[in-house]
Motif scaffolding. Structure first.
Motif, PDB file in Angstrom:
ATOM      1  N   UNK A 142      28.928  68.498  35.831  1.00  0.00           N
ATOM      2  CA  UNK A 142      30.016  68.756  34.890  1.00  0.00           C
ATOM      3  C   UNK A 142      29.555  68.367  33.487  1.00  0.00           C
ATOM      4  N   UNK A 143      29.609  69.313  32.572  1.00  0.00           N
ATOM      5  CA  UNK A 143      29.205  69.052  31.188  1.00  0.00           C
ATOM      6  C   UNK A 143      30.407  69.218  30.274  1.00  0.00           C
ATOM      7  N   UNK A 144      30.666  68.179  29.483  1.00  0.00           N
ATOM      8  CA  UNK A 144      31.768  68.199  28.519  1.00  0.00           C
ATOM      9  C   UNK A 144      31.165  68.108  27.120  1.00  0.00           C
ATOM     10  N   UNK A 150      34.043  72.453  24.757  1.00  0.00           N
ATOM     11  CA  UNK A 150      33.689  73.370  25.843  1.00  0.00           C
ATOM     12  C   UNK A 150      33.345  72.563  27.096  1.00  0.00           C
ATOM     13  N   UNK A 151      33.633  73.165  28.243  1.00  0.00           N
ATOM     14  CA  UNK A 151      33.371  72.511  29.522  1.00  0.00           C
ATOM     15  C   UNK A 151      32.607  73.480  30.418  1.00  0.00           C
ATOM     16  N   UNK A 152      31.576  72.955  31.093  1.00  0.00           N
ATOM     17  CA  UNK A 152      30.747  73.766  31.980  1.00  0.00           C
ATOM     18  C   UNK A 152      30.687  73.101  33.349  1.00  0.00           C
ATOM     19  N   UNK A 153      30.808  73.909  34.380  1.00  0.00           N
ATOM     20  CA  UNK A 153      30.669  73.432  35.751  1.00  0.00           C
ATOM     21  C   UNK A 153      29.498  74.185  36.376  1.00  0.00           C
ATOM     22  N   UNK A 154      28.437  73.457  36.724  1.00  0.00           N
ATOM     23  CA  UNK A 154      27.211  74.058  37.280  1.00  0.00           C
ATOM     24  C   UNK A 154      26.705  75.185  36.391  1.00  0.00           C
ATOM     25  N   UNK A 155      26.771  74.975  35.089  1.00  0.00           N
ATOM     26  CA  UNK A 155      26.260  75.946  34.124  1.00  0.00           C
ATOM     27  C   UNK A 155      27.234  77.029  33.741  1.00  0.00           C
ATOM     28  N   UNK A 156      28.362  77.141  34.439  1.00  0.00           N
ATOM     29  CA  UNK A 156      29.357  78.172  34.143  1.00  0.00           C
ATOM     30  C   UNK A 156      30.485  77.577  33.310  1.00  0.00           C
ATOM     31  N   UNK A 157      30.785  78.230  32.187  1.00  0.00           N
ATOM     32  CA  UNK A 157      31.840  77.717  31.317  1.00  0.00           C
ATOM     33  C   UNK A 157      33.217  77.978  31.916  1.00  0.00           C
TER      34      UNK A 157
END
Length: 233
Positions: A142-144, A150-157
């Motif tokens: 999980x990237x915040x 913007x938030x990404x889960x496994x590279x998908x926004x």
């Protein structure tokens, strides 16, 4: 510069009362009397906050809310004569920030408007500070991105509404700490004495739907039964 507010309300006397009180409080106010006119006005202009009745001719308020949240993210206060819990839940789940039931005090409405706008500006400032620092967080896929919100889960926004992002960010910045829903309401919504903290679990559910592989068995935002919520790292 005055903050600009759109009121979509089919009861002319109520709309005029709201308009008068808000203008005395130094807001610029536009009033629309039906759903289709209100949606068109909203889409063609820039507003800082929307006061939206649920029961409207032409198009109901929940449908307007569903459409407008796809394009713009500003504070929305729902107004309705209905008292059923399901209407409140529907509105909050679609991204409304607050819900007020008729009849209500115009002074209370003005206070809520001011609080939501102040909180919105505070969050925007917080995010702009993050932009300057270029901060981002990565937790188990999980990237915040605090700078761009913007938030990404496994590279998908994934797309999060304003309060959904604020809630996720606040929990992620305070990992493993348990927060009750009243405390989260105060910290993220900025409301200490008004509004309804029942919006917190609704927003938690929406965040889980967007970031969790299995929302019923969350790996990020956990429920601590009888206590609240925590972000697990």
């Amino acid at each position: 510069m005055k903050k600009k507010i759109l009121i979509i309300e089919d009861d002319a006397s109520i709309a005029e009362l709201q308009k008068d009180y808000l203008e005395v409080a130094n807001f610029e106010v536009i009033v629309c009397g039906n759903g289709l006119e209100g949606l068109r006005t909203f889409q063609e202009n820039e507003f800082d906050l929307l006061i939206l009745d649920i029961m409207l001719p032409g198009m109901d308020g929940l449908e307007i809310l569903r459409i407008m949240k796809e394009d713009k993210d500003i504070p929305v206060l729902l107004v309705s004569a209905k008292k059923e819990e399901i209407d409140k839940i529907k509105g909050l789940s679609l991204g409304a920030d607050d819900y007020i039931t008729k009849p209500f005090s115009p002074g209370e409405l003005v206070a809520r408007v001011k609080t939501h706008l102040e909180n919105y500006e505070r969050l925007k400032h917080r995010f702009s500070e993050g932009t300057k620092k270029g901060n981002s967080m990565i937790i188990r896929g999980l990237k915040i991105e605090k700078d761009s919100r913007r938030v990404f889960v496994s590279g998908q926004e994934v797309s999060l509404a304003h309060k959904e992002f604020g809630l996720l960010l606040y929990l992620a910045q305070n990992p493993n700490r348990v927060f009750g829903r009243e405390e989260l309401f105060e910290r993220v919504w900025g409301l200490e004495a008004m509004g309804d903290s029942a919006t917190v679990p609704v927003h938690i559910a929406r965040v889980r739907e967007k970031i969790e592989i299995d929302p019923s068995n969350p790996q990020y935002v956990e429920t601590v039964w009888g206590a609240g919520y925590r972000f697990r790292v």
